[in-house]
Design an enzyme around this catalytic site. Structure first.
Site, mmCIF file in Angstrom:
data_model
loop_
_atom_site.group_PDB
_atom_site.id
_atom_site.type_symbol
_atom_site.label_atom_id
_atom_site.label_comp_id
_atom_site.label_asym_id
_atom_site.label_seq_id
_atom_site.Cartn_x
_atom_site.Cartn_y
_atom_site.Cartn_z
ATOM 1 N N GLY A 78 0.812 -1.219 0.000
ATOM 2 C CA GLY A 78 0.000 0.000 0.000
ATOM 3 C C GLY A 78 0.842 1.263 0.000
ATOM 4 C CG ASN A 88 0.941 1.335 4.841
ATOM 5 O OD1 ASN A 88 0.661 2.074 5.775
ATOM 6 N ND2 ASN A 88 0.578 1.614 3.587
ATOM 7 C CB SER A 108 -5.781 1.719 13.810
ATOM 8 O OG SER A 108 -6.587 2.834 14.131
ATOM 9 C CE1 TYR A 166 -8.636 0.520 9.612
ATOM 10 C CE2 TYR A 166 -8.943 1.636 11.705
ATOM 11 C CZ TYR A 166 -8.211 1.442 10.555
ATOM 12 O OH TYR A 166 -7.064 2.176 10.346
ATOM 13 C CB ALA A 202 -12.433 -7.307 14.474
ATOM 14 C CB ALA A 203 -8.926 -5.772 10.773
ATOM 15 C CE LYS A 204 -5.707 -1.098 10.496
ATOM 16 N NZ LYS A 204 -4.547 -1.357 9.629
HETATM 17 N N1 LIG Z 1 -4.289 7.771 8.316
HETATM 18 C C1 LIG Z 1 -4.547 7.530 9.578
HETATM 19 O O1 LIG Z 1 -4.846 8.461 10.334
HETATM 20 C C2 LIG Z 1 -4.462 6.132 10.119
HETATM 21 C C3 LIG Z 1 -4.782 5.952 11.464
HETATM 22 C C4 LIG Z 1 -4.683 4.666 11.997
HETATM 23 C C5 LIG Z 1 -4.259 3.602 11.221
HETATM 24 N N2 LIG Z 1 -3.952 3.814 9.906
HETATM 25 C C6 LIG Z 1 -3.513 2.637 9.135
HETATM 26 O O2 LIG Z 1 -2.297 2.949 8.446
HETATM 27 C C7 LIG Z 1 -2.277 2.288 7.178
HETATM 28 C C8 LIG Z 1 -2.122 3.314 6.053
HETATM 29 O O3 LIG Z 1 -3.178 4.249 6.160
HETATM 30 P P1 LIG Z 1 -3.360 5.447 5.109
HETATM 31 O O4 LIG Z 1 -4.153 6.473 5.821
HETATM 32 O O5 LIG Z 1 -2.066 5.787 4.501
HETATM 33 O O6 LIG Z 1 -4.324 4.728 4.031
HETATM 34 P P2 LIG Z 1 -4.635 5.149 2.522
HETATM 35 O O7 LIG Z 1 -6.024 4.679 2.236
HETATM 36 O O8 LIG Z 1 -4.300 6.582 2.302
HETATM 37 O O9 LIG Z 1 -3.608 4.261 1.703
HETATM 38 C C9 LIG Z 1 -3.712 2.848 1.685
HETATM 39 C C10 LIG Z 1 -3.027 2.333 0.425
HETATM 40 O O10 LIG Z 1 -3.219 0.901 0.402
HETATM 41 C C11 LIG Z 1 -3.551 0.533 -0.934
HETATM 42 N N3 LIG Z 1 -4.310 -0.725 -0.902
HETATM 43 C C12 LIG Z 1 -5.574 -0.922 -0.453
HETATM 44 N N4 LIG Z 1 -5.924 -2.200 -0.642
HETATM 45 C C13 LIG Z 1 -4.867 -2.830 -1.193
HETATM 46 C C14 LIG Z 1 -4.635 -4.174 -1.610
HETATM 47 N N5 LIG Z 1 -5.581 -5.121 -1.491
HETATM 48 N N6 LIG Z 1 -3.434 -4.477 -2.161
HETATM 49 C C15 LIG Z 1 -2.483 -3.521 -2.300
HETATM 50 N N7 LIG Z 1 -2.653 -2.231 -1.925
HETATM 51 C C16 LIG Z 1 -3.834 -1.902 -1.377
HETATM 52 C C17 LIG Z 1 -4.388 1.698 -1.449
HETATM 53 O O11 LIG Z 1 -4.468 1.717 -2.884
HETATM 54 C C18 LIG Z 1 -3.635 2.892 -0.882
HETATM 55 O O12 LIG Z 1 -2.616 3.342 -1.743
HETATM 56 C C19 LIG Z 1 -3.577 1.494 7.083
HETATM 57 O O13 LIG Z 1 -3.356 0.171 7.503
HETATM 58 C C20 LIG Z 1 -4.494 2.218 8.057
HETATM 59 O O14 LIG Z 1 -5.513 1.380 8.549
HETATM 60 C C21 LIG Z 1 -4.045 5.047 9.348
#
Ligand SMILES: NC(=O)c1ccc[n+]([C@@H]2O[C@H](COP(=O)([O-])OP(=O)(O)OC[C@H]3O[C@@H](n4cnc5c(N)ncnc54)[C@H](O)[C@@H]3O)[C@@H](O)[C@H]2O)c1
Length: 249
Positions: A14, A88, A140, A152, A154-156
């Site tokens: 990702g 990620n 998260s 979400y 449950a997954a996290k």
């Molecule tokens: N942004 C936040 O505030 C926040 C907070 C807590 C946790 N997170 C976690 O951090 C991680 C990144 O978050 P983010 O905000 O950058 O997310 P985002 O949605 O901006 O980016 C996620 C990326 O993953 C890619 N993706 C999705 N499904 C995919 C798959 N099946 N195969 C390959 N790529 C795939 C998407 O195309 C995207 O580029 C995630 O796991 C999210 O749950 C983010």
């Protein structure tokens, strides 16, 4: 910037946008050969263009077990090593429990948790041969429980259990496993939240603001570096203190 990853091969799932992109660019700027998987070809090409000699993109759905394994094995075959894997990729499909469909449940589990297992299992086989590896997975702040996000949460929470269990198995092979639990970080995922919900959440952050993707990249680079070799099984909150408890100002 220190070059803590010179000569190392780093995989990020990702990596096209948000936190993944910040980490891909950080690892590349610190000397790594970075390979990231995503599904967003157009944005992914912009990331490659930022460090064309150091960053490679593959269109891979990491929630597909066969595709995830083929990707990891191919990079290991081409490069001869895998030093770091960052799990990620994640998606959200928020709803109250009575409205979560089976598809929404499965989609969130598949990308946030199952994919971490597929990629980690494949990477571990290569890391073991060199007795060195760093696996970092994304939980998260929601893992402790958050209204309207049962799938979400449950997954996290699963990512936390996965990380602790994996840390025990990796330890005797020089492979550490840690997780980051981000709070409110400025990414497209956060931008998709409505303004009112977002304001209410930011008001609860003890440090009073959202975080930047670079805050996560800094923590990730440390946990994935050689110097963090005595840290394993840890969930690091990078959240402005919101994980301590809410602080309404
Ligand atoms: N942004 C936040 O505030 C926040 C907070 C807590 C946790 N997170 C976690 O951090 C991680 C990144 O978050 P983010 O905000 O950058 O997310 P985002 O949605 O901006 O980016 C996620 C990326 O993953 C890619 N993706 C999705 N499904 C995919 C798959 N099946 N195969 C390959 N790529 C795939 C998407 O195309 C995207 O580029 C995630 O796991 C999210 O749950 C983010």
């Amino acid at each position: 910037m220190d070059s803590r990853f010179t000569g190392q091969v780093v995989l990020v799932t990702g990596g096209a946008q948000g936190l993944g992109r910040a980490m891909v660019e950080r690892f590349a700027s610190e000397g790594a050969s970075v390979h990231f998987a995503d599904l967003n070809d157009q944005v992914a090409q912009e990331v490659v263009a930022s460090h064309p000699d150091a960053i490679s993109y593959d269109r891979v759905d990491v929630s597909d077990p066969a595709a995830a394994r083929i990707w990891v094995d191919r990079v290991a075959g081409d490069k001869g090593r895998i030093d770091v894997l960052v799990n990620n990729a994640g998606v959200i499909r928020d709803n109250r429990v009575e409205n979560i469909t089976v598809e929404d449940w499965r989609a969130v589990m598949a990308v946030s948790l199952d994919a971490a297992f597929y990629c980690s299992q494949a990477a571990f086989a290569h890391m073991k041969t060199r007795s060195y590896g760093r696996v970092l997975s994304f939980s998260s702040m929601s893992w402790r429980g958050n209204f309207g996000q049962l799938n979400y949460v449950a997954a996290k929470a699963g990512v936390v259990g996965f990380t602790r269990g994996f840390a025990l198995e990796g330890a005797k092979h020089g492979v550490t496993a840690n997780a980051i639990a981000p709070g409110l970080i400025e990414t497209p995922m956060l931008a998709s939240m409505n303004d009112r919900a977002r304001e209410k959440l930011v008001a609860k952050v003890p440090l009073g603001t959202t975080g930047a993707p670079s805050d996560i990249a800094t923590a990730a680079a440390f946990l994935c570096s050689a110097e963090a070799g005595y840290i394993t099984g840890v969930v690091l909150d990078v959240d402005g203190g919101i994980g301590i408890g809410s602080s309404i100002r």
